[in-house]
Design an enzyme around this catalytic site. Structure first.
Site, PDB file in Angstrom:
ATOM      1  N   HIS A   1       0.820  -1.217   0.000  1.00 35.75           N
ATOM      2  CA  HIS A   1       0.000   0.000   0.000  1.00 35.75           C
ATOM      3  C   HIS A   1       0.852   1.264   0.000  1.00 35.75           C
ATOM      4  O   HIS A   1       2.040   1.243   0.339  1.00 35.75           O
ATOM      5  CB  HIS A   1      -0.949   0.013   1.200  1.00 35.75           C
ATOM      6  CG  HIS A   1      -0.243   0.068   2.514  1.00 35.75           C
ATOM      7  ND1 HIS A   1       0.334   1.221   3.002  1.00 35.75           N
ATOM      8  CD2 HIS A   1      -0.020  -0.886   3.446  1.00 35.75           C
ATOM      9  CE1 HIS A   1       0.881   0.980   4.179  1.00 35.75           C
ATOM     10  NE2 HIS A   1       0.684  -0.304   4.471  1.00 35.75           N
TER      11      HIS A   1
ATOM     12  N   GLU B   1      -2.187  -7.117   7.765  1.00 30.99           N
ATOM     13  CA  GLU B   1      -0.829  -7.026   8.306  1.00 30.99           C
ATOM     14  C   GLU B   1      -0.681  -7.905   9.551  1.00 30.99           C
ATOM     15  O   GLU B   1      -1.658  -8.183  10.252  1.00 30.99           O
ATOM     16  CB  GLU B   1      -0.503  -5.558   8.654  1.00 30.99           C
ATOM     17  CG  GLU B   1       0.891  -5.309   9.215  1.00 30.99           C
ATOM     18  CD  GLU B   1       2.029  -5.736   8.289  1.00 30.99           C
ATOM     19  OE1 GLU B   1       2.183  -6.945   8.054  1.00 30.99           O
ATOM     20  OE2 GLU B   1       2.776  -4.852   7.827  1.00 30.99           O
TER      21      GLU B   1
END
Length: 196
Positions: free
Chosen positions: A16, A86
């Protein structure tokens, strides 16, 4: 296995765009931060290199920093996959490595884990499901996710322990490609920043 089969069997990884915490080195897992303006601009540069590739499936972590990166890169239809989230840092969420090392000398998520966070085994199990999804389709898979989870995913793609993800540095808004060479799962390209 033919060369054509090897070329089609690829897993593309995109980290990202920049967030305030990624810019400051703060561990970010469950905190759902937006992209910075710099992060949005960098995510838009992903359109060019990704638009000419025929992906059979596109997946994204459900965190908005990954979802928004996918949207800005031209993949608003990306399917949410919780397995791409994550590595959960637990009590170390929002802290930098130097801050953690004040109380735990030599700390690394790769070797020490995090109190209240995910274990390496938990991360392995969910990333193995991502590898299986990519291997189950005939063609290329694109995933949008995070620094530690993508580094661990690369390790699992190659059959290595997730701790070996420590060997792969990964910047925001970069593209990496995993593939197969003569039957062995390999890294083809790593941490490539698109031209703006």
């Amino acid at each position: 296995m033919s060369r054509a089969d090897e070329v089609e069997d690829q897993l593309w990884l995109v980290r990202h765009g920049q967030t305030e915490w990624s810019a400051n080195g703060r561990h970010t897992s469950t905190t759902d931060l937006p992209l910075t303006e710099v992060g949005e601009a960098a995510a838009r540069t992903l359109v060019g290199p990704l638009s000419d590739v025929d992906f059979v499936q596109v997946l994204t972590s459900p965190r908005r920093r990954a979802v928004h990166t996918a949207e800005l890169a031209g993949f608003a239809h990306a399917e949410l996959d919780e397995d791409l989230a994550e590595w959960a840092y637990g009590d170390y969420e929002g802290l930098t490595t130097p801050e953690i090392r004040e109380t735990v000398p030599g700390w690394s998520v790769w070797t020490h884990g995090s109190p209240g966070g995910e274990t390496a085994q938990q991360v392995t199990e969910r990333l193995d499901r991502v590898v299986a999804r990519a291997r189950a389709v005939d063609g290329k898979t694109l995933v949008f996710a995070h620094g530690h989870s993508l580094r661990a995913l690369a390790a699992r793609w190659m059959g290595l322990d997730v701790s070996e993800g420590r060997l792969f540095t990964l910047d925001t808004s970069t593209i990496s490609i995993l593939g197969v060479d003569r039957g062995t799962q390999v890294v083809r390209h790593w941490n490539v920043a698109p031209s703006s």
